[in-house]
Every structure is written in structure tokens, then in C-alpha cells.
Write an enzyme that holds these catalytic residues in place. Structure first.
Site: not given
Ligand SMILES: [Zn+2]
Length: 286
Positions: A2-3, A61, A115, A267
Site C-alpha cells: 500500500p504506501e 498511492k 479486504r 489505528r
DNA sequence: CAAAAGTCCTGCTTGC
DNA sequence: TGCAAGCAGGACTTTT
């Protein structure tokens, strides 16, 4: 993956695989990853057939694959999205969501997402820059990225530093890992008020974010598990260079104080209590 | 069961 | 006071 560094690894890996190839068939195995495409799963698949792909591009991203006709396929990997390249007869991995077949019947492109926070859509006229991501700021790797300007905007915000580093409309590409690593390098607490930073200090923070992500990219990104691999399934090795992220209870490389994990913004935030002190309640903060 | 590397939507607050 | 923009919290989802 992801990043920014992980997305860049994917983009670079995709380039030789998709550039110049023409799609013959697209199959959407789960509707959710295509939820932002107005025409739905069937429309998505139908509209992609026959398109010839060019070299993938990236901002923050987000990544997109421009077509020769000026449209593009816009993709965000979310938390768990990945692209894999396999021969068409290879067994599908769990959570495979979209299949892309090409006119040479060779290597098949597969979108896998556990997800399903990620997604993709056809972007009309989006080859140069998809209008859907016009609100996303330049990332620190962009040639036109101007640290002085971004630092001024950052300092004008009433918010706090980590929240702003994660604000993709201010500076894009930074996520939870690289925000925490940046703040550790700068000895800043995540709740430090932006307005308390000098211009020089704010520029330093942005430069540090770029440096951390550059170092990560050189290692192929950060991979804690099999969810974060490149198009050929290879993992990155930057996790061994992380100073705080995921290092709860381990000693700080700088002062030896055990790293702590604290809930922040729904988070986790990791920091060294020895060198990243919680800010005194500032006057600007109120 | 808590937690995981992200973004979007909604409702509240702030400042002109 | 009224409105637009800024800001913060929760929803979304599957797996280990
Ligand atoms: Zn320390």
C-alpha cells in the site's frame, strides 16, 4: 502493497508486463473492487476489451495504466490489494478478484485483494492524469513537488503533524508506516501542532519523508507478510530498517528506550517515548 | 479476538 | 447569523 514505495514497486513491475499488450477479456470475480465504476462489473469488463495498454503511471498511492486511446485504468490497492502475473492455466490464489487476459494468450494479469478496500475503474480521458484523482496532491517523488509551498500549507493547518502527513490532499503517498518512521527521524510526537513548526522544520519533515521512502524503495518496499509482494511474488526488505513501526517494546536505536504502540486515528502509532516527547498543550492548540 | 500498510462519507466546528 | 471550508470520527471488509 500500500504506501508509495510499495505502489511504485508494483508500477515498475507492471510496466514490462502490460506495455504494448492488448486486452481481449476481463473477468470480474467479485463486484466490490469495481464499485466506483459507474457501469458496474459487466460494463467494466466490456469496456476494457480491445484496449492497448501503455506504461503505468503513479501519483501517491494511486496508479493508472494509460491506454493508447487516451483513456486509462485507474487503480488503488487499498490495504491489501496486489497485482500478480501468472500463466492463464495457473491455479487462482485466494481472494482473486479480477482477471485480465491479453491477445497473445500469454501471461495473465490478476488483481487479488483480501479486504477489498482497494478498487479500479475505467477513467475516460485519464491517460495523462485521471480526473478522479485531481484532488490528490503531488507526492514527494514528483518533479514539481515544492517542499516550501507544501510546508507553508502544512503550517497553516490547525491540525497535528501525523494527521497532516497522512492527508493525501496535502502531500500524497505517505501512510502509517512512513509517517511513523518520518516522525521518529525528526524526533517529533504525532500530536505536535503543525503551527508550532518553523518553516525550516516543516521542510525538514517533508524532506525526511522523501528520504525514508527513497530508502524503502531501494529495498523493494516493506513486506511483513505475503500480502505485500510485487507482481512476481517477491517481498521487499525495508522492514529490517524500520526504527519504530511494528517494534513495540524493542529498544530505540537512538536512546534505548522501549518503543510504544498507541492508538491514534483508529489505528496504531509507534514512537520512542525517549526522543519523541508528547507536546506541551500549545497556545495555538486551544 | 484484536489488529492489519487506506480512503470516503458524514456531521460538527471554525472563520470570514 | 449564514455559509463554505476545515477537521475528526466512523464505516467499509476479510483473514490470521
Ligand atoms: Zn529514542
Amino acid at each position: 502493497m500500500p504506501e508509495l514505495p510499495e505502489v511504485e514497486v508494483i508500477r515498475a513491475g507492471l510496466a514490462p508486463v502490460v506495455s504494448g499488450r492488448t486486452l481481449t477479456r476481463v473477468r470480474v470475480l467479485h463486484p466490490r473492487p469495481v464499485r466506483y465504476h459507474p457501469a458496474g462489473p459487466q460494463g467494466f469488463a466490456a469496456e476494457l476489451a480491445g484496449r492497448t495498454l501503455t506504461e503505468p503511471r503513479r501519483r501517491g498511492k494511486y496508479l493508472w495504466i494509460p491506454f493508447e486511446d487516451g483513456d486509462a485504468l485507474l487503480v488503488h490497492l487499498g490495504m491489501s490489494g496486489q497485482f500478480r502475473v501468472d500463466m492463464p492455466d495457473a491455479p487462482l490464489r485466494p481472494n482473486t478478484r479480477v482477471l485480465f487476459d491479453f491477445d497473445d494468450d500469454s501471461r495473465q494479469l490478476r488483481f487479488i485483494d483480501q479486504r477489498m478496500f482497494g478498487g479500479m475503474q475505467l477513467s475516460a480521458g485519464g491517460a495523462e492524469l485521471p480526473p478522479q484523482i485531481s484532488h490528490i496532491a503531488l507526492d514527494p517523488f514528483a518533479p514539481d513537488f515544492d517542499p516550501e509551498t507544501v510546508a507553508r500549507r502544512l503550517r497553516a493547518k490547525r491540525s497535528t503533524i501525523k494527521r497532516s502527513l497522512l492527508d493525501q490532499t496535502l502531500v500524497s503517498g505517505i501512510g502509517n508506516i512512513y509517517a511513523d518512521e518520518t516522525l521518529w527521524r525528526c524526533r517529533l510526537h504525532y500530536e505536535q501542532r503543525n503551527a508550532s513548526l518553523s518553516q525550516r522544520r516543516a521542510v525538514e519533515v517533508l524532506s525526511t519523508a522523501r528520504e525514508v521512502m527513497t530508502a524503502s524503495l531501494a529495498q523493494g518496499g516493506t513486506s511483513f507478510d505475503a500480502l505485500y509482494v510485487d507482481v512476481d511474488g517477491a517481498a521487499g526488505y525495508f522492514s529490517r530498517n524500520l526504527a519504530v513501526y511494528g517494534r513495540q517494546d524493542q529498544p530505540c536505536d537512538r536512546c534505548g528506550t522501549p518503543i510504544v504502540r498507541e492508538p491514534f486515528m483508529n489505528r496504531s502509532s509507534y514512537r520512542c517515548p525517549g526522543c519523541q516527547h508528547r507536546p506541551r498543550r500549545s497556545l495555538v492548540a486551544q
